[in-house]
Design an enzyme around this catalytic site. Structure first.
Site, mmCIF file in Angstrom:
data_model
loop_
_atom_site.group_PDB
_atom_site.id
_atom_site.type_symbol
_atom_site.label_atom_id
_atom_site.label_comp_id
_atom_site.label_asym_id
_atom_site.label_seq_id
_atom_site.Cartn_x
_atom_site.Cartn_y
_atom_site.Cartn_z
ATOM 1 N N LYS A 28 -35.563 49.426 -51.597
ATOM 2 C CA LYS A 28 -35.130 49.384 -50.197
ATOM 3 C C LYS A 28 -35.763 48.172 -49.526
ATOM 4 C CE LYS A 28 -36.521 50.502 -46.020
ATOM 5 N NZ LYS A 28 -35.802 49.487 -45.299
ATOM 6 N N GLU A 79 -54.486 43.500 -37.089
ATOM 7 C CA GLU A 79 -53.815 42.379 -37.737
ATOM 8 C C GLU A 79 -53.013 41.606 -36.687
ATOM 9 O OE1 GLU A 79 -51.523 44.034 -40.986
ATOM 10 O OE2 GLU A 79 -51.901 42.260 -42.195
ATOM 11 N N ASN A 82 -41.635 39.891 -44.618
ATOM 12 C CA ASN A 82 -42.300 38.575 -44.606
ATOM 13 C C ASN A 82 -42.114 37.786 -45.894
ATOM 14 O OD1 ASN A 82 -44.008 40.340 -45.902
ATOM 15 N ND2 ASN A 82 -45.876 39.573 -44.956
ATOM 16 N N GLU A 123 -49.549 47.950 -51.297
ATOM 17 C CA GLU A 123 -50.061 46.657 -50.827
ATOM 18 C C GLU A 123 -49.975 46.707 -49.316
ATOM 19 O OE1 GLU A 123 -51.439 44.412 -52.456
ATOM 20 O OE2 GLU A 123 -50.845 44.826 -54.528
ATOM 21 N N LEU A 124 -51.104 46.957 -48.652
ATOM 22 C CA LEU A 124 -51.059 47.248 -47.221
ATOM 23 C C LEU A 124 -51.658 46.114 -46.396
ATOM 24 C CD1 LEU A 124 -51.980 51.020 -47.681
ATOM 25 C CD2 LEU A 124 -49.725 49.947 -47.692
ATOM 26 N N CYS A 147 -49.953 39.167 -45.127
ATOM 27 C CA CYS A 147 -51.086 40.092 -45.127
ATOM 28 C C CYS A 147 -52.346 39.399 -45.614
ATOM 29 C CB CYS A 147 -50.770 41.330 -45.950
ATOM 30 S SG CYS A 147 -50.106 40.923 -47.543
HETATM 31 P P1 ADP Z 1 -44.056 45.636 -41.022
HETATM 32 O O1 ADP Z 1 -45.010 45.979 -39.916
HETATM 33 O O2 ADP Z 1 -44.500 44.485 -41.865
HETATM 34 O O3 ADP Z 1 -42.610 45.617 -40.640
HETATM 35 P P2 ADP Z 1 -43.678 48.245 -42.120
HETATM 36 O O4 ADP Z 1 -44.686 49.007 -42.877
HETATM 37 O O5 ADP Z 1 -43.254 48.769 -40.801
HETATM 38 O O6 ADP Z 1 -44.246 46.776 -42.060
HETATM 39 O O7 ADP Z 1 -42.368 48.030 -42.984
HETATM 40 C C1 ADP Z 1 -42.399 47.694 -44.340
HETATM 41 C C2 ADP Z 1 -41.266 48.391 -45.044
HETATM 42 O O8 ADP Z 1 -41.436 49.792 -44.909
HETATM 43 C C3 ADP Z 1 -39.889 48.082 -44.477
HETATM 44 O O9 ADP Z 1 -38.954 48.084 -45.549
HETATM 45 C C4 ADP Z 1 -39.647 49.241 -43.551
HETATM 46 O O10 ADP Z 1 -38.276 49.456 -43.338
HETATM 47 C C5 ADP Z 1 -40.271 50.366 -44.356
HETATM 48 N N1 ADP Z 1 -40.630 51.543 -43.538
HETATM 49 C C6 ADP Z 1 -40.994 51.583 -42.252
HETATM 50 N N2 ADP Z 1 -41.217 52.842 -41.855
HETATM 51 C C7 ADP Z 1 -40.999 53.638 -42.937
HETATM 52 C C8 ADP Z 1 -41.064 55.044 -43.204
HETATM 53 N N3 ADP Z 1 -41.412 55.926 -42.280
HETATM 54 N N4 ADP Z 1 -40.759 55.473 -44.461
HETATM 55 C C9 ADP Z 1 -40.429 54.598 -45.410
HETATM 56 N N5 ADP Z 1 -40.354 53.275 -45.244
HETATM 57 C C10 ADP Z 1 -40.641 52.785 -44.026
#
Ligand code: ADP
Length: 485
Positions: free
Chosen positions: A180, A386, A157, A255-256, A289
């Site tokens: 990443k 959310e 986002n 940051e969740l 968020c």
């Molecule tokens: P959103 O719902 O906003 O896409 P996510 O938490 O799924 O949020 O994704 C946020 C970031 O975390 C992205 O870079 C995604 O690729 C990464 N991600 C998703 N799943 C995993 C995982 N199991 N381990 C590490 N990173 C992850």
């Protein structure tokens, strides 16, 4: 403009100063959410590429940590200037992969540069302490040192500024990084590699790897060389990452998710509240968020607020982010559209009334109408989930105590907002809300000078402010004895 965009649009990992493909040669398609077309590919990397990036970061750390804060700040100022010199190009690239309106993308790239400058300055003020000693012949020093290699995982986002908040404090304190970016929006992440190269950072200080989230995430969490994980994303993934870092006892910053309430009291300036509501809800198509998830409006002002908010939502100009005058772009993908539709259906089944929008936009694809829903009640799914889309549910309340209770009735605690003209109430409500960020008569409050971060299941740690460097530093106690004093 196109050749400038292709300069930043890299289709390779950035490891140890080199641009490299995935070992397997496999790639992931990157899609423009405004028209569903593939705009390019990036490497589908896994554990092996991530391990090499971590090793490159570790090798670079040994000399990088010895540079002076002043030297690092000078490079960071060059990085800031490189971002601002290319603000329009970086913003267009961001719109192509993310979808947000160009003006918002320019703003995001601007704040990325501002974070870099802020942390360049803060890095020069990482002070230690000399503590009064209880022993006559010993002295006590407390020093601050960079934690080492950090792993940064970022969402789609804010694909540029979420990395700025993590790379900024890392570079300023003398850490090195493996980042990443999200697979939907990797180019704004990889562009940091180009910018760091141009600013003159040594090879290996910043590394960027794209590909399998779980493989890259697992390597970052489990590799003992990584001393800190910083993550922005969903609470669900954040919890998994906290568990996975336990094996090597790393620092974590998280940051969740949020579930932001927006309270409007009878004594509020209603037009100001509506203006704030539009900004706090529909920015980035509701995909932040800190976007309002629940509006709570006091009975005396409720009907007028719903009317005015619905009228303002209907006026929002929906379109492709690169088109002049667009105020709301598409959602990131069709999954997001389906999620929003489910939440609306759940609410209308339980008695809610749609007063603006309510469905897919005539432009098709993942475009969605700015929506307002009245008669929201606490048994509806968006009380806890959310929305991450342009939907504004409005609940009615009678008393201040009830509003605070409803606002706090969630596992989340990131942002909240409230509008009132009464100073005493402003303090009571501000102190009663269990949230990390509070907007009083303001709907957008993020700035580099202030600590951003959530309470409860919304996260750990702060980004921005002078607090933003703390999680990147280890505190060391040094006792110097035998001084013969
Ligand atoms: P959103 O719902 O906003 O896409 P996510 O938490 O799924 O949020 O994704 C946020 C970031 O975390 C992205 O870079 C995604 O690729 C990464 N991600 C998703 N799943 C995993 C995982 N199991 N381990 C590490 N990173 C992850």
């Amino acid at each position: 403009m196109l050749h400038k965009i292709s300069h930043f649009k890299r289709e390779a990992n950035f490891i140890g100063g080199a641009w490299v493909n995935a070992d397997s040669g496999q790639t992931i398609d990157v899609v423009n959410p405004a028209d569903g077309r593939t705009i390019g590919t990036v490497p589908r990397s896994g554990r092996a590429e991530t391990r090499r990036a971590i090793e490159a970061a570790e090798a670079a750390f040994h000399s990088w940590k010895k540079t002076s804060a002043d030297h690092r700040a000078k490079l960071m100022r060059k990085l800031h200037d490189a971002i601002m010199d290319n603000q329009d190009t970086l913003a267009e690239l961001l719109v192509m992969e993310q979808g947000k309106p160009l003006a918002e993308a320019r703003g995001e790239v601007g704040i990325s540069a501002a974070y870099i400058l802020w942390f360049a300055e803060e890095g020069r003020r990482v002070y230690g302490e000399v503590v009064p000693s209880p022993w006559a012949d010993r002295r006590i020093l407390v020093t601050k040192e960079p934690v080492g290699v950090i792993g940064a995982i970022t969402p789609w986002n804010f694909p540029s500024s979420m990395l700025a908040r993590k790379l900024g404090p890392a570079l300023a304190t003398g850490c090195t990084a493996v980042a990443k970016p999200a697979s939907q929006t990797p180019y704004s992440g990889l562009a940091w590699g180009v910018l760091c190269e141009e600013a003159g950072f040594p090879d290996g200080v910043v590394n960027i790897v794209t590909g399998s989230a779980s493989e890259i995430g697992d390597e970052l969490c489990e590799n003992p060389l990584v001393r800190k994980i910083t993550f922005t994303g969903s609470t669900e993934v954040g919890k998994t990452l906290i568990e996975k870092t336990a094996g090597t006892v790393k620092k974590v910053s998280m940051e969740l998710g949020g579930n932001a309430p927006f309270l409007v009291f009878d004594d509020a300036d209603i037009d100001r509240a509506v203006e704030g509501a539009i900004a706090a809800k529909y920015r980035n198509s509701g995909q932040t968020c800190v976007c309002t998830n629940r509006f709570f409006v006091q009975a005396g002002i409720h009907d007028r607020f719903v009317e005015k908010l619905s009228a303002a939502a209907r006026k929002l100009n929906v379109g492709p982010g690169l088109e002049e005058g667009t105020q709301q772009g598409p959602l990131i993908d069709m999954n997001a559209v389906e999620k929003v539709e489910e939440l609306i259906a759940d609410a209308t089944d339980k008695g809610a009334r749609v007063t603006a929008g309510g469905g897919r936009h005539e432009l098709g694809g993942s475009f969605f109408q700015p929506t307002v829903i009245a008669n929201a009640t606490t048994d509806m799914r968006f009380m806890e989930e959310e929305i991450f889309g342009p939907v504004a549910p409005v609940f009615r309340f009678e008393t201040e105590e009830e509003a605070i209770r409803l606002a706090n009735d969630t596992a989340f605690g990131l942002a909240c907002y409230f509008y009132t003209g009464d100073l005493g109430r402003a303090f009571r409500v501000m102190e009663g809300l269990k949230y990390g960020l509070v907007g009083v008569n303001e709907g957008i409050i993020t700035t580099v000078e202030a600590p951003f971060g959530g309470l409860k299941e919304s996260g750990l740690g702060k980004e921005g402010g002078h607090q933003g460097v703390e999680d990147y530093l280890d505190t060391k106690y040094v006792c110097i004895g035998g001084l013969g004093l």
